[in-house]
Design a protein around this motif. Sequence first.
Motif, PDB file in Angstrom:
ATOM      1  N   SER A  46     -36.370 -22.590  -3.607  1.00  0.00           N
ATOM      2  CA  SER A  46     -37.824 -22.668  -3.515  1.00  0.00           C
ATOM      3  C   SER A  46     -38.371 -22.850  -4.927  1.00  0.00           C
ATOM      4  O   SER A  46     -38.014 -22.103  -5.833  1.00  0.00           O
ATOM      5  N   LEU A  47     -39.223 -23.864  -5.098  1.00  0.00           N
ATOM      6  CA  LEU A  47     -39.804 -24.173  -6.400  1.00  0.00           C
ATOM      7  C   LEU A  47     -41.324 -24.194  -6.267  1.00  0.00           C
ATOM      8  O   LEU A  47     -41.865 -24.920  -5.436  1.00  0.00           O
ATOM      9  N   LEU A  48     -41.987 -23.376  -7.074  1.00  0.00           N
ATOM     10  CA  LEU A  48     -43.451 -23.318  -7.085  1.00  0.00           C
ATOM     11  C   LEU A  48     -43.939 -23.807  -8.442  1.00  0.00           C
ATOM     12  O   LEU A  48     -43.550 -23.265  -9.478  1.00  0.00           O
ATOM     13  N   ILE A  49     -44.785 -24.836  -8.426  1.00  0.00           N
ATOM     14  CA  ILE A  49     -45.439 -25.345  -9.635  1.00  0.00           C
ATOM     15  C   ILE A  49     -46.852 -24.791  -9.600  1.00  0.00           C
ATOM     16  O   ILE A  49     -47.609 -25.061  -8.658  1.00  0.00           O
ATOM     17  N   THR A  50     -47.223 -24.020 -10.614  1.00  0.00           N
ATOM     18  CA  THR A  50     -48.485 -23.300 -10.560  1.00  0.00           C
ATOM     19  C   THR A  50     -49.195 -23.314 -11.917  1.00  0.00           C
ATOM     20  O   THR A  50     -48.855 -24.094 -12.803  1.00  0.00           O
ATOM     21  N   THR A  51     -50.168 -22.426 -12.057  1.00  0.00           N
ATOM     22  CA  THR A  51     -51.017 -22.325 -13.245  1.00  0.00           C
ATOM     23  C   THR A  51     -50.633 -21.110 -14.086  1.00  0.00           C
ATOM     24  O   THR A  51     -49.911 -20.223 -13.628  1.00  0.00           O
ATOM     25  N   ASN A  52     -51.163 -21.054 -15.305  1.00  0.00           N
ATOM     26  CA  ASN A  52     -50.956 -19.882 -16.160  1.00  0.00           C
ATOM     27  C   ASN A  52     -51.481 -18.614 -15.498  1.00  0.00           C
ATOM     28  O   ASN A  52     -50.857 -17.561 -15.569  1.00  0.00           O
ATOM     29  N   GLU A  53     -52.633 -18.725 -14.871  1.00  0.00           N
ATOM     30  CA  GLU A  53     -53.236 -17.550 -14.232  1.00  0.00           C
ATOM     31  C   GLU A  53     -52.320 -16.978 -13.142  1.00  0.00           C
ATOM     32  O   GLU A  53     -52.077 -15.779 -13.090  1.00  0.00           O
ATOM     33  N   GLN A  54     -51.805 -17.847 -12.293  1.00  0.00           N
ATOM     34  CA  GLN A  54     -50.946 -17.395 -11.193  1.00  0.00           C
ATOM     35  C   GLN A  54     -49.616 -16.850 -11.699  1.00  0.00           C
ATOM     36  O   GLN A  54     -49.152 -15.811 -11.236  1.00  0.00           O
ATOM     37  N   ILE A  55     -49.004 -17.527 -12.659  1.00  0.00           N
ATOM     38  CA  ILE A  55     -47.711 -17.042 -13.149  1.00  0.00           C
ATOM     39  C   ILE A  55     -47.888 -15.738 -13.921  1.00  0.00           C
ATOM     40  O   ILE A  55     -46.995 -14.877 -13.907  1.00  0.00           O
ATOM     41  N   GLN A  56     -49.046 -15.548 -14.554  1.00  0.00           N
ATOM     42  CA  GLN A  56     -49.320 -14.284 -15.240  1.00  0.00           C
ATOM     43  C   GLN A  56     -49.381 -13.143 -14.227  1.00  0.00           C
ATOM     44  O   GLN A  56     -48.857 -12.060 -14.472  1.00  0.00           O
ATOM     45  N   GLU A  57     -50.013 -13.381 -13.076  1.00  0.00           N
ATOM     46  CA  GLU A  57     -50.062 -12.360 -12.024  1.00  0.00           C
ATOM     47  C   GLU A  57     -48.656 -12.014 -11.533  1.00  0.00           C
ATOM     48  O   GLU A  57     -48.330 -10.838 -11.350  1.00  0.00           O
ATOM     49  N   ILE A  58     -47.832 -13.023 -11.333  1.00  0.00           N
ATOM     50  CA  ILE A  58     -46.454 -12.811 -10.883  1.00  0.00           C
ATOM     51  C   ILE A  58     -45.665 -12.067 -11.952  1.00  0.00           C
ATOM     52  O   ILE A  58     -44.926 -11.115 -11.660  1.00  0.00           O
ATOM     53  N   ASN A  59     -45.827 -12.485 -13.196  1.00  0.00           N
ATOM     54  CA  ASN A  59     -45.138 -11.858 -14.318  1.00  0.00           C
ATOM     55  C   ASN A  59     -45.520 -10.382 -14.445  1.00  0.00           C
ATOM     56  O   ASN A  59     -44.667  -9.529 -14.694  1.00  0.00           O
ATOM     57  N   CYS A  60     -46.785 -10.093 -14.249  1.00  0.00           N
ATOM     58  CA  CYS A  60     -47.276  -8.718 -14.337  1.00  0.00           C
ATOM     59  C   CYS A  60     -46.729  -7.881 -13.181  1.00  0.00           C
ATOM     60  O   CYS A  60     -46.227  -6.764 -13.384  1.00  0.00           O
ATOM     61  N   GLU A  61     -46.796  -8.419 -11.978  1.00  0.00           N
ATOM     62  CA  GLU A  61     -46.363  -7.671 -10.792  1.00  0.00           C
ATOM     63  C   GLU A  61     -44.867  -7.402 -10.781  1.00  0.00           C
ATOM     64  O   GLU A  61     -44.431  -6.297 -10.469  1.00  0.00           O
ATOM     65  N   TYR A  62     -44.072  -8.403 -11.105  1.00  0.00           N
ATOM     66  CA  TYR A  62     -42.619  -8.267 -10.960  1.00  0.00           C
ATOM     67  C   TYR A  62     -41.876  -7.918 -12.242  1.00  0.00           C
ATOM     68  O   TYR A  62     -40.760  -7.414 -12.185  1.00  0.00           O
ATOM     69  N   ARG A  63     -42.486  -8.203 -13.400  1.00  0.00           N
ATOM     70  CA  ARG A  63     -41.784  -7.961 -14.663  1.00  0.00           C
ATOM     71  C   ARG A  63     -42.574  -7.041 -15.592  1.00  0.00           C
ATOM     72  O   ARG A  63     -42.152  -6.785 -16.709  1.00  0.00           O
ATOM     73  N   GLN A  64     -43.746  -6.584 -15.137  1.00  0.00           N
ATOM     74  CA  GLN A  64     -44.613  -5.704 -15.913  1.00  0.00           C
ATOM     75  C   GLN A  64     -44.961  -6.284 -17.277  1.00  0.00           C
ATOM     76  O   GLN A  64     -45.098  -5.577 -18.268  1.00  0.00           O
ATOM     77  N   LYS A  65     -45.124  -7.618 -17.314  1.00  0.00           N
ATOM     78  CA  LYS A  65     -45.540  -8.312 -18.531  1.00  0.00           C
ATOM     79  C   LYS A  65     -46.825  -9.058 -18.217  1.00  0.00           C
ATOM     80  O   LYS A  65     -46.821 -10.017 -17.464  1.00  0.00           O
ATOM     81  N   ASP A  66     -47.922  -8.589 -18.796  1.00  0.00           N
ATOM     82  CA  ASP A  66     -49.238  -9.138 -18.477  1.00  0.00           C
ATOM     83  C   ASP A  66     -49.563 -10.324 -19.392  1.00  0.00           C
ATOM     84  O   ASP A  66     -50.462 -10.252 -20.234  1.00  0.00           O
ATOM     85  N   ALA A  67     -48.794 -11.397 -19.204  1.00  0.00           N
ATOM     86  CA  ALA A  67     -48.992 -12.617 -19.986  1.00  0.00           C
ATOM     87  C   ALA A  67     -48.403 -13.790 -19.206  1.00  0.00           C
ATOM     88  O   ALA A  67     -47.461 -13.605 -18.439  1.00  0.00           O
ATOM     89  N   PRO A  68     -48.955 -14.975 -19.407  1.00  0.00           N
ATOM     90  CA  PRO A  68     -48.342 -16.144 -18.757  1.00  0.00           C
ATOM     91  C   PRO A  68     -47.009 -16.458 -19.426  1.00  0.00           C
ATOM     92  O   PRO A  68     -46.783 -16.124 -20.591  1.00  0.00           O
ATOM     93  N   THR A  69     -46.138 -17.077 -18.693  1.00  0.00           N
ATOM     94  CA  THR A  69     -44.844 -17.514 -19.206  1.00  0.00           C
ATOM     95  C   THR A  69     -44.557 -18.894 -18.634  1.00  0.00           C
ATOM     96  O   THR A  69     -45.293 -19.358 -17.757  1.00  0.00           O
TER      97      THR A  69
END
Length: 153
Positions: A46-69
């Motif tokens: 599964s491949l999701l192409i998204t925005t900085n805002e969305q990946i930042q939310e994912i990064n924060c929720e799953y990796r506890q890093k509140d920044a885009p990657t």
Amino acid sequence: MLDIDITYDIEKIDNFFDEEKIKEFVGYILKDEYKEEFDKNEYYLSLLITTNEQIQEINCEYRQKDAPTDVISFAYNETENFGAVNMLGDIVISIERVKEQSSEYGHSDEREFYYVLCHGMLHLLGYDHIEEQDKVVMRKREEEILSKFNYKR
């Protein structure tokens, strides 16, 4: 057989998002890693192409890093597969971060996209870069794969 589910959570889809080329690229990585075993199995990604805002939310929720990657990988079956299809996992890519990095590094958006896709795939296949010796191995592998598709720095 390789099945890739690509979702675009972005407004504009760039011309380098050629789904057949993406499938060929991922297929090459799998075949090169698994050799003769590749043809004996089915794979799903599964491949999701998204925005900085969305990946930042994912990064924060799953990796506890509140920044885009640029890319996040979630491996489904890190030890063994439980079904007929080898469920590789999810790769999430921020196209905004890809474009920022391509500008920083002075190469094309397409090259940077395939770099982060390669990076994400290698994580799903067990590569890591926490330890320096592992980082060297992973970077070498990335460059080998990218050079096969003429993506040079």
